[in-house]
Design a protein around this motif. Structure first.
Motif, PDB file in Angstrom:
ATOM      1  N   LYS A  31       0.806  -1.251  -0.086  1.00  0.00           N
ATOM      2  CA  LYS A  31      -0.062  -0.084   0.052  1.00  0.00           C
ATOM      3  C   LYS A  31       0.813   1.429  -0.097  1.00  0.00           C
ATOM      4  O   LYS A  31       0.446   2.352  -0.130  1.00  0.00           O
ATOM      5  N   ILE A  32       2.078   1.146   0.135  1.00  0.00           N
ATOM      6  CA  ILE A  32       2.965   2.159   0.164  1.00  0.00           C
ATOM      7  C   ILE A  32       4.269   1.910  -0.733  1.00  0.00           C
ATOM      8  O   ILE A  32       4.928   1.236  -0.676  1.00  0.00           O
ATOM      9  N   VAL A  70       5.356   9.961   6.353  1.00  0.00           N
ATOM     10  CA  VAL A  70       4.114  10.728   6.228  1.00  0.00           C
ATOM     11  C   VAL A  70       3.066  10.165   5.326  1.00  0.00           C
ATOM     12  O   VAL A  70       2.154  10.975   5.244  1.00  0.00           O
ATOM     13  N   HIS A  71       3.253   9.073   4.961  1.00  0.00           N
ATOM     14  CA  HIS A  71       2.134   8.514   4.031  1.00  0.00           C
ATOM     15  C   HIS A  71       0.881   8.155   4.796  1.00  0.00           C
ATOM     16  O   HIS A  71       0.969   7.776   5.999  1.00  0.00           O
ATOM     17  N   PRO A  72       0.005   8.308   4.245  1.00  0.00           N
ATOM     18  CA  PRO A  72      -1.581   8.308   4.962  1.00  0.00           C
ATOM     19  C   PRO A  72      -1.530   6.786   5.503  1.00  0.00           C
ATOM     20  O   PRO A  72      -2.167   6.924   6.514  1.00  0.00           O
ATOM     21  N   VAL A  73      -1.161   5.863   4.939  1.00  0.00           N
ATOM     22  CA  VAL A  73      -1.203   4.586   5.342  1.00  0.00           C
ATOM     23  C   VAL A  73      -0.594   4.373   6.503  1.00  0.00           C
ATOM     24  O   VAL A  73      -1.002   3.710   7.666  1.00  0.00           O
ATOM     25  N   HIS A  74       0.758   4.802   6.685  1.00  0.00           N
ATOM     26  CA  HIS A  74       1.614   4.819   7.881  1.00  0.00           C
ATOM     27  C   HIS A  74       1.121   5.517   8.892  1.00  0.00           C
ATOM     28  O   HIS A  74       1.143   5.279   9.966  1.00  0.00           O
ATOM     29  N   LYS A  75       0.541   6.551   8.656  1.00  0.00           N
ATOM     30  CA  LYS A  75      -0.273   7.396   9.692  1.00  0.00           C
ATOM     31  C   LYS A  75      -1.370   6.893  10.434  1.00  0.00           C
ATOM     32  O   LYS A  75      -1.493   7.224  11.648  1.00  0.00           O
ATOM     33  N   LYS A  76      -2.228   6.222   9.687  1.00  0.00           N
ATOM     34  CA  LYS A  76      -3.052   5.244  10.517  1.00  0.00           C
ATOM     35  C   LYS A  76      -2.657   4.376  11.406  1.00  0.00           C
ATOM     36  O   LYS A  76      -3.038   4.195  12.221  1.00  0.00           O
ATOM     37  N   GLU A  79      -1.565   5.888  14.434  1.00  0.00           N
ATOM     38  CA  GLU A  79      -2.533   6.211  15.331  1.00  0.00           C
ATOM     39  C   GLU A  79      -2.863   5.206  16.171  1.00  0.00           C
ATOM     40  O   GLU A  79      -3.006   5.102  17.495  1.00  0.00           O
TER      41      GLU A  79
END
Length: 95
Positions: A31-32, A70-76, A79
């Motif tokens: 996904k990244i 900073v990738h959105p998948v990694h940011k999730k 969290e």
């Protein structure tokens, strides 16, 4: 190539909790674009100095590692980790 290793000690280190977090980490695979390699290992010794999960990732460059951060998948994933972690250690090196 940059190798990025992170070890996680969880607040709840029950088998179910560890498996859930390992699955969250593994879900990044594919996904990244910058993520060239991913391996997630669950501790089997459970010694006093053990961490619960190890994440090993590889990137073509430091810039690719920074883009991953900073990738959105990694940011999730971050969290989730922030809610379940007791401690985290990491090391990044050229390989």
């Amino acid at each position: 190539m940059i190798t990025h290793i992170v070890c996680f000690k969880l607040k709840d280190n029950s088998e179910e909790s560890v498996a859930r977090t390992a699955a969250v980490l593994r879900d990044m695979e594919g996904k990244i674009d910058e993520l060239r390699y991913i391996e997630v290992g669950i501790d089997v010794l459970h010694s006093e100095r053990s961490y619960d999960i190890a994440l090993i990732t590889k990137f073509d460059s430091r810039a690719a590692l920074e883009a991953y951060q900073v990738h959105p998948v990694h940011k999730k994933v971050i969290e989730h980790i922030m809610q379940v972690r007791e401690a985290i250690v990491s090391v990044d090196f050229e390989s």
